[in-house]
Motif scaffolding. Sequence first.
Motif, mmCIF file in Angstrom:
data_model
loop_
_atom_site.group_PDB
_atom_site.id
_atom_site.type_symbol
_atom_site.label_atom_id
_atom_site.label_comp_id
_atom_site.label_asym_id
_atom_site.label_seq_id
_atom_site.Cartn_x
_atom_site.Cartn_y
_atom_site.Cartn_z
ATOM 1 N N ARG A 191 0.982 -1.234 -0.018
ATOM 2 C CA ARG A 191 -0.269 0.058 -0.032
ATOM 3 C C ARG A 191 0.814 1.238 0.050
ATOM 4 N NH1 ARG A 191 -3.169 3.512 3.232
ATOM 5 N NH2 ARG A 191 -1.994 2.800 5.299
ATOM 6 N N CYS A 209 3.688 4.140 8.959
ATOM 7 C CA CYS A 209 2.571 3.077 9.421
ATOM 8 C C CYS A 209 1.706 3.924 10.408
ATOM 9 C CB CYS A 209 3.278 1.897 10.267
ATOM 10 S SG CYS A 209 2.053 0.863 11.212
ATOM 11 N N SER A 210 0.441 3.396 10.433
ATOM 12 C CA SER A 210 -0.655 4.465 11.118
ATOM 13 C C SER A 210 -0.324 4.261 12.748
ATOM 14 C CB SER A 210 -2.070 3.971 10.849
ATOM 15 O OG SER A 210 -2.096 2.352 11.369
ATOM 16 N N ASP A 232 4.075 1.637 18.335
ATOM 17 C CA ASP A 232 3.745 0.751 19.272
ATOM 18 C C ASP A 232 2.598 -0.376 18.509
ATOM 19 O OD1 ASP A 232 2.955 0.584 22.679
ATOM 20 O OD2 ASP A 232 2.913 -1.193 21.422
ATOM 21 N N SER A 259 5.054 -4.531 2.950
ATOM 22 C CA SER A 259 4.692 -3.560 3.491
ATOM 23 C C SER A 259 5.796 -2.401 3.255
ATOM 24 C CB SER A 259 4.275 -3.321 4.824
ATOM 25 O OG SER A 259 3.096 -4.109 5.173
HETATM 26 O O1 LIG Z 1 -1.126 -2.638 8.880
HETATM 27 C C1 LIG Z 1 -0.947 -1.615 9.335
HETATM 28 C C2 LIG Z 1 -1.409 -1.263 10.981
HETATM 29 C C3 LIG Z 1 -0.658 -2.274 11.693
HETATM 30 C C4 LIG Z 1 -0.899 -1.641 13.149
HETATM 31 C C5 LIG Z 1 -0.952 -2.633 14.403
HETATM 32 C C6 LIG Z 1 -1.296 -2.367 15.532
HETATM 33 C C7 LIG Z 1 -1.546 -1.194 15.921
HETATM 34 C C8 LIG Z 1 -1.357 -0.183 14.938
HETATM 35 C C9 LIG Z 1 -1.172 -0.401 13.388
HETATM 36 N N1 LIG Z 1 -0.182 -0.640 8.962
HETATM 37 C C10 LIG Z 1 0.005 -0.889 7.418
HETATM 38 C C11 LIG Z 1 1.663 -0.840 7.518
HETATM 39 C C12 LIG Z 1 2.183 -1.948 8.209
HETATM 40 N N2 LIG Z 1 2.460 -3.061 7.680
HETATM 41 C C13 LIG Z 1 3.064 -3.838 8.813
HETATM 42 C C14 LIG Z 1 3.555 -5.240 8.604
HETATM 43 C C15 LIG Z 1 4.076 -5.908 9.974
HETATM 44 C C16 LIG Z 1 3.676 -4.996 11.174
HETATM 45 C C17 LIG Z 1 3.201 -3.663 11.126
HETATM 46 C C18 LIG Z 1 3.005 -3.291 9.831
HETATM 47 N N3 LIG Z 1 2.283 -2.063 9.502
HETATM 48 C C19 LIG Z 1 -0.377 0.400 6.662
HETATM 49 O O2 LIG Z 1 -0.329 1.558 7.270
HETATM 50 O O3 LIG Z 1 -0.180 0.374 5.485
#
Ligand SMILES: O=C(CCc1ccccc1)N[C@H](Cc1nc2ccccc2[nH]1)C(=O)O
Length: 177
Positions: A83, A127-128, A135, A168
Amino acid sequence: MADHSDTGLPPNWEVRHSQSKNLPYYFNAAEKNSRWEPPAGTDTEKLKLYMAKYHSSSLVAEGAQPGKIRAAHLLVKHKESRRPSSWREAEIIRSKDEALKIIQGYEQQIKSGKVALGELALTESDCSSARKRGDLGYFGRGDMQKEFEDAAFALKPGEISGVVDTASGMHLIERLE
Ligand SMILES: O=C(CCc1ccccc1)N[C@H](Cc1nc2ccccc2[nH]1)C(=O)O
């Protein structure tokens, strides 16, 4: 039920809570639209007060459970990311190589003790989770992409990984618990 009028959010928007990510998100019932970041036009000071009043309790992190760890990460996305967009940049066009150079620079700053991973994640992570200093909360095996999981579970609490490459983007991971 909390009175939604004092959230500071624009009309029809409300704060909800994602159980799976143990994070608040923003939902517009009229447009059936949800997002991790507050929508444009939010009175952020009012939202902060609202969150402190109604959401701090629901953000109590799940207690550590056997087989689960807690980690933070800093993510630098690139144009081949699954993404290629984030809260920082609507369209991410940097190459994979450029992302690698950027995150290697962050790795050096963090491992030299100049800055904490969470501090840098706040402004630099794609990442969000950036707004939570990267965290991710508690997670177990099977919850994250395999490369990420293997790297995170190989760390001891307090340790920081090398650069981890997933669909990612490029990550640095700090195991917290
Ligand atoms: O999937 C999410 C949210 C992950 C999250 C977990 C728990 C608390 C807050 C956020 N964000 C993706 C980017 C991304 N890809 C990942 C793969 C592994 C770990 C964390 C990651 N973050 C994105 O924003 O594209």
